[in-house]
Each structure stands twice: as structure tokens, then as C-alpha cells.
Design an enzyme around this catalytic site. Structure first.
Site, PDB file in Angstrom:
ATOM      1  N   GLY A 255       0.821  -1.208   0.000  1.00  0.00           N
ATOM      2  CA  GLY A 255       0.000   0.000   0.000  1.00  0.00           C
ATOM      3  C   GLY A 255       0.849   1.250   0.000  1.00  0.00           C
ATOM      4  N   CYS A 262       7.796   6.135  14.354  1.00  0.00           N
ATOM      5  CA  CYS A 262       8.828   5.140  14.676  1.00  0.00           C
ATOM      6  C   CYS A 262       9.590   4.629  13.461  1.00  0.00           C
ATOM      7  CB  CYS A 262       8.197   3.972  15.414  1.00  0.00           C
ATOM      8  SG  CYS A 262       7.332   4.497  16.895  1.00  0.00           S
ATOM      9  N   ARG A 329       1.978  11.944  12.436  1.00  0.00           N
ATOM     10  CA  ARG A 329       3.408  12.134  12.160  1.00  0.00           C
ATOM     11  C   ARG A 329       3.859  11.230  11.000  1.00  0.00           C
ATOM     12  NH1 ARG A 329       5.786  11.533  18.132  1.00  0.00           N
ATOM     13  NH2 ARG A 329       3.867  10.320  18.336  1.00  0.00           N
TER      14      ARG A 329
HETATM   15  C1  UGA Z   1       6.061   0.240  15.284  1.00  0.00           C
HETATM   16  C2  UGA Z   1       6.404  -1.226  15.626  1.00  0.00           C
HETATM   17  O1  UGA Z   1       5.438  -2.097  15.049  1.00  0.00           O
HETATM   18  C3  UGA Z   1       6.439  -1.427  17.135  1.00  0.00           C
HETATM   19  O2  UGA Z   1       6.844  -2.755  17.437  1.00  0.00           O
HETATM   20  C4  UGA Z   1       7.425  -0.420  17.747  1.00  0.00           C
HETATM   21  O3  UGA Z   1       7.462  -0.533  19.155  1.00  0.00           O
HETATM   22  C5  UGA Z   1       7.006   0.991  17.380  1.00  0.00           C
HETATM   23  O4  UGA Z   1       6.990   1.113  15.952  1.00  0.00           O
HETATM   24  C6  UGA Z   1       7.989   1.922  18.024  1.00  0.00           C
HETATM   25  O5  UGA Z   1       9.165   1.898  17.665  1.00  0.00           O
HETATM   26  O6  UGA Z   1       7.640   2.598  18.993  1.00  0.00           O
HETATM   27  P1  UGA Z   1       3.812   1.667  15.040  1.00  0.00           P
HETATM   28  O7  UGA Z   1       4.658   2.663  14.331  1.00  0.00           O
HETATM   29  O8  UGA Z   1       2.925   2.131  16.124  1.00  0.00           O
HETATM   30  O9  UGA Z   1       4.741   0.506  15.702  1.00  0.00           O
HETATM   31  O10 UGA Z   1       2.864   0.974  13.984  1.00  0.00           O
HETATM   32  P2  UGA Z   1       2.858  -0.314  13.029  1.00  0.00           P
HETATM   33  O11 UGA Z   1       1.628  -1.075  13.279  1.00  0.00           O
HETATM   34  O12 UGA Z   1       4.118  -1.063  13.131  1.00  0.00           O
HETATM   35  O13 UGA Z   1       2.719   0.364  11.587  1.00  0.00           O
HETATM   36  C7  UGA Z   1       3.715   1.256  11.085  1.00  0.00           C
HETATM   37  C8  UGA Z   1       3.357   1.683   9.692  1.00  0.00           C
HETATM   38  O14 UGA Z   1       3.537   0.610   8.774  1.00  0.00           O
HETATM   39  C9  UGA Z   1       1.918   2.158   9.512  1.00  0.00           C
HETATM   40  O15 UGA Z   1       1.948   3.338   8.725  1.00  0.00           O
HETATM   41  C10 UGA Z   1       1.256   1.028   8.767  1.00  0.00           C
HETATM   42  O16 UGA Z   1       0.203   1.466   7.946  1.00  0.00           O
HETATM   43  C11 UGA Z   1       2.403   0.497   7.933  1.00  0.00           C
HETATM   44  N1  UGA Z   1       2.257  -0.922   7.547  1.00  0.00           N
HETATM   45  C12 UGA Z   1       2.254  -1.894   8.500  1.00  0.00           C
HETATM   46  C13 UGA Z   1       2.165  -1.255   6.201  1.00  0.00           C
HETATM   47  O17 UGA Z   1       2.175  -0.379   5.320  1.00  0.00           O
HETATM   48  N2  UGA Z   1       2.069  -2.575   5.852  1.00  0.00           N
HETATM   49  C14 UGA Z   1       2.070  -3.568   6.778  1.00  0.00           C
HETATM   50  O18 UGA Z   1       1.997  -4.756   6.387  1.00  0.00           O
HETATM   51  C15 UGA Z   1       2.155  -3.227   8.132  1.00  0.00           C
END
Ligand code: UGA
Length: 470
Positions: A255, A262, A329
Site C-alpha cells: 500500500g 517510529c 506524524r
Molecule cells: C512500530 C512497531 O510495530 C512497534 O513494534 C514499535 O514498538 C514501534 O513502531 C515503536 O518503535 O515505537 P507503530 O509505528 O505504532 O509501531 O505501527 P505499526 O503497526 O508497526 O505500523 C507502522 C506503519 O507501517 C503504519 O503506517 C502502517 O500502515 C504500515 N504498515 C504496516 C504497512 O504499510 N504494511 C504492513 O503490512 C504493516
């Protein structure tokens, strides 16, 4: 029960840990320099949108185990453990800005009264346990001693409380094993696996974990771009890959790419640490480039279909960087808005909880209460963040509201056939162009329990590839 101070308690990580440590039965004082947020917190109002946080906040205040203050002189002296949960945003070079860590460590040192264990919870550059220990030693009054334990967090926004209560692992980095065990004991109600190692290695576990997950996302996004050209379906590709137990289907959703506070920051910081230490990090740089390219790819799709963006009205569904948070962010929506405005398009946008943040940053964006409002008279709409409400849109209502026909699904969550049935033109990311038909997919269930069992030694030993070692 332990006495804990949490520095940076009004931020995401600090607040999630403050309420959770109080829920574990510890006495927690949260300290933060933001008086407005501390006022709200003592009133039982959570300043951020995060599931289960308000309930735990109110419970902690009601039991008296949780309080908040702006005053270090109140928070630090009674604490046996001080958690540092301040932000480490990117500097211009991509390296982590450690100024909040310096300020926190200095304040902790000046206010501590006895032996204190300082827990580095924020994501901090490798070497920070020593860096913090040096600051503490420099400013500590005589007779006060500190031990620093690195204990990185692995919380996802939108499920931060769940993640604290169900950790895959707890990582502790310390030179003093007793201190590591003392920090591990704070979580003993969780019964989680604990990895104890040197501080620098623990700090690297955090960066490497985030960088690996970001790499998975950029990998599948690169595959999606190729699928777009070859007319294959990236979602089914990811599913087929994910059926391999070594790969897993998680973090393989193609996507608009990753955003938030993070992944982008931590991949940049790891690349900066590599650079500063004369190491190349071509993979990390590619991960960031591919991620930025996904935003441009979606804009290009819209421009190609509409001919031009100048004067066009574009509706955006979802503005937070992911569902269940109001955090914008580094959200993909921000790059899209900037690019659309630069090309003189009119932007109509909506989000269940993040509209106010976008209004503050982009006064020229028209904000709507829901997707139907954002679709009104639009030439094209883009699904940017996969909030549940956008997965089950009334597509006839969207079609009636729109002036044009184009629906770009930036998260591959809509059913292309249903979009086409509403008389709209569907474009996903790496999904086939046979509009309306969808992808044929049949999965016949296998004998899961049998296959999940370990292979008998004798089979492995006698197998011709047994020595391959993979
Ligand atoms: C991320 C990590 O998953 C946590 O383990 C970590 O503790 C955190 O960063 C941090 O360092 O504090 P977070 O940023 O809250 O957590 O969210 P995620 O669910 O990991 O998603 C991050 C981004 O990746 C989002 O924009 C999401 O839309 C995107 N994403 C996620 C994708 O585009 N494809 C995916 O398959 C999964």
C-alpha cells in the site's frame, strides 16, 4: 510493589507505560514538562487517542497508584526506578536528537536521593545506556548512585496497551545483572520471555526489529509495483508467501507504505549510525526510498487517469498514519496533501479522529465529517488509511456523491468487484487490472496440526538435503 517515576509521561510511550505499570500494582508518578497535558491527565482525560488507555488511566487515578506532576522534585526522590520515555525525533541528518534525553537525565540526577535504577525505555541510539550513565554521574549529588538498564519498548500505536500486556519478549540490556533482574521483576505478572544482554546489543535489538519490519513492508511494496506492471495480485502473492512458516503473512500488506513516529525515524537513525561509523547501509536507504516512492506512485496513478491534477477535486479517506490513532506524524496523507496542493488540486479529506490535526497543519484542506462528505463532487477519491469505516463503505452513496469515477485504494482493502458494481473505476496497489472480476483464489485446508509437529529426527537425518542447514 515498586515506586516508579516515568519521565515523559504525557507522551505516547510514557503514558502507556504509566497507566500499565500502575495496573500491574506499582506506585507510579508520571512527570512531564507539558502542564496542559498533566492537568488533563490528573483530571482523568487522555490527551491521545489510544484504545483502553482512558479506562486504565481512570482506574490508576482511582486506586491512588497513579499520579502526574510537572515537578521533578516531587516525582524523582521517592522512585526506586525511573523510566526515561522522552522523544528522540530525527535531526536534519537523520540521526536521533538526544537533547530530551540529556535534559531528562540531568533532571533525574539532580533530584535523586539514593540508589536509583534508570530504565531507558525510549528508542535511543546504540551507546545511550553509557551516555545516560555518564550524564547521571556528572550531575549526581554525592552518595547517590545510578544503574542504567536499557529496556526498549515494542508497542504499536493503536494497540499499545495490548502490546504491554502481551509482549513477545522483554529485552533488558545491563552490565549489572541484579539491576536487569530487578527491572524484569517489574513485569513478573506478564510471564513473558526475557532476553538479558549487554546494553549496546539491547539497543540494537530495537533498531533492527523496526528496520526489519519496515524492510518487509518496502519489500512487498516493491513486489506490488512489479505486480502492477505484470498484472499479478500482490495480496495473493503475500498470502502465498506468508503460508511459508519462515516468512509469515504479517507486515506484508502492500500500500501507501509506513508512516508514524517510529519506522521512518528509526530506519533513518540506524542508517545514520551506520554512516557515522563508516558502514554502508544500502538496504536501509532502499527501504526509505521505496517507501517515499509509494506516495508518488499513487499520485501518478490519479494523474494518469485524470490527465491533470490542476483544478481537480480529490477526496482522501483516512489521515492518521494508521487506524486507531490520531497520530499524523509522517503519515502518507501528509505527503499526498502536500503533492496535491502543489499541483493545485482541491483536497477534501476526512478521518474519524485526526481531522483537527490536519486542520491545524493545512488550513486549505476542506475537512469532512465522513467519507461521503469527502467524496462530494470529487473527481477521484483515495483510501489512505484503512479505518474499519472505510472497509465497509456504501459504494453507491460514494458513487452518487462523486463527480468523477476513480477510486484509488491505497491499502488494498476494498473489493474491486463491488467498487466496479457501483459504477466506479477501481485502482489498487499491485492488484490486477481486470476490473470487476477480482482474483481467483482457492485455499484447500491442509492437515495443520499434523504439519505443525516437528519432523522426526530420523527423517531429517536421512534426507539428502539434511546438511543444507536452512
Ligand atoms: C512500530 C512497531 O510495530 C512497534 O513494534 C514499535 O514498538 C514501534 O513502531 C515503536 O518503535 O515505537 P507503530 O509505528 O505504532 O509501531 O505501527 P505499526 O503497526 O508497526 O505500523 C507502522 C506503519 O507501517 C503504519 O503506517 C502502517 O500502515 C504500515 N504498515 C504496516 C504497512 O504499510 N504494511 C504492513 O503490512 C504493516
Amino acid at each position: 510493589m515498586a515506586n516508579i517515576a516515568v519521565v515523559g509521561a504525557a507522551g505516547y510511550v510514557g503514558l502507556a507505560y504509566s497507566v500499565s505499570l500502575a495496573a500491574f500494582g506499582h506506585r507510579v508518578i508520571g512527570v512531564d514538562r507539558d502542564p496542559g497535558r498533566i492537568w488533563m491527565l490528573n483530571d482523568g482525560v487522555a490527551p491521545i487517542h489510544e484504545p483502553e488507555l482512558p479506562e486504565l488511566l481512570q482506574r490508576g487515578l482511582a486506586t491512588g497508584l497513579l499520579t502526574f506532576t510537572t515537578d521533578y522534585a516531587t516525582a524523582i526522590p521517592p522512585a526506586e526506578f525511573v523510566f526515561i520515555c522522552v522523544g528522540t525525533p530525527s535531526t536534519e541528518t537523520g540521526a536521533a536528537d538526544t537533547s530530551a534525553i540529556v535534559a531528562a537525565a540531568t533532571a533525574i540526577a539532580r533530584q535523586s536521593k539514593g540508589r536509583t535504577i534508570v530504565v531507558n525505555k525510549s528508542t535511543m541510539p546504540v551507546g545511550s545506556a553509557q551516555f545516560v550513565a555518564d550524564i547521571l554521574a556528572e550531575h549526581a549529588p554525592s552518595g547517590v548512585t545510578f544503574t542504567v538498564v536499557s529496556n526498549p519498548e515494542f508497542l504499536r500505536e493503536g494497540s499499545a496497551i495490548y502490546d504491554i500486556f502481551h509482549p513477545d519478549r522483554i529485552v533488558l540490556g545491563a552490565d549489572d545483572l541484579d539491576a536487569a533482574h530487578a527491572v524484569g521483576d517489574l513485569y513478573n505478572t506478564l510471564n513473558a520471555a526475557i532476553l538479558i544482554t549487554q546494553p549496546r546489543t539491547a539497543e540494537m535489538v530495537k533498531y533492527a526489529s523496526n528496520a526489519f519490519l519496515a524492510t518487509k513492508i518496502s519489500f512487498i511494496n516493491e513486489v506490488a509495483l512489479i505486480c502492477d506492471q505484470l498484472d499479478a495480485d500482490v495480496d495473493v502473492v503475500a498470502r502465498g508467501m506468508g503460508m511459508d512458516a519462515r516468512i509469515t503473512p504479517r507486515f506484508l500488506h502492500a500500500g501507501l507504505g509506513f508512516g508514524g513516529s517510529c519506522f521512518p525515524k528509526d530506519v533513518r537513525a540506524l542508517a545514520a549510525m551506520a554512516r557515522e561509523n563508516a558502514c554502508d547501509s544500502p538496504l536501509l536507504n532502499a527501504v526509505l526510498d521505496i517507501n517515499a516512492g509509494m506516495r508518488s506512485h499513487v499520485i501518478a496513478k490519479v494523474r494518469r487517469r485524470l490527465g491533470t491534477l490542476t483544478g481537480a477535486t480529490i477526496g482522501l479517506f483516512g489521515l492518521s498514519f494508521k487506524p486507531e490513532t490520531d497520530d499524523i506524524r509522517e503519515a502518507p496523507a501528509i505527503s499526498l496533501i502536500e503533492e496535491l496542493l502543489a499541483q493545485e488540486a482541491t483536497v477534501q479529506a476526512t478521518d474519524p479522529v485526526a481531522n483537527a490535526h490536519i486542520a491545524a497543519r493545512f488550513p486549505e484542506v476542506r475537512l469532512a465529517a465522513d467519507a461521503y462528505g469527502a467524496a462530494m463532487s470529487a473527481d477521484a477519491v483515495i483510501l489512505v488509511t484503512e479505518w474499519p469505516a472505510y472497509r465497509s463503505l456504501n459504494l453507491d452513496r460514494i458513487a452518487n456523491a462523486m463527480r468523477g469515477r476513480l477510486v484509488v485504494d491505497g491499502r488494498n482493502v476494498l473489493d474491486p468487484g463491488k467498487v466496479a458494481s457501483a459504477g466506479l473505476v477501481y485502482e489498487g496497489i499491485g492488484r490486477p487490472r481486470n476490473e470487476g472480476a477480482g482474483t481467483r483464489i482457492t485455499v484447500l485446508p491442509g492437515a495443520e496440526p499434523l504439519r505443525a509437529q516437528p519432523r522426526p529426527e530420523s527423517v531429517i537425518d536421512s534426507h539428502p538435503l539434511a546438511s543444507r542447514g536452512d
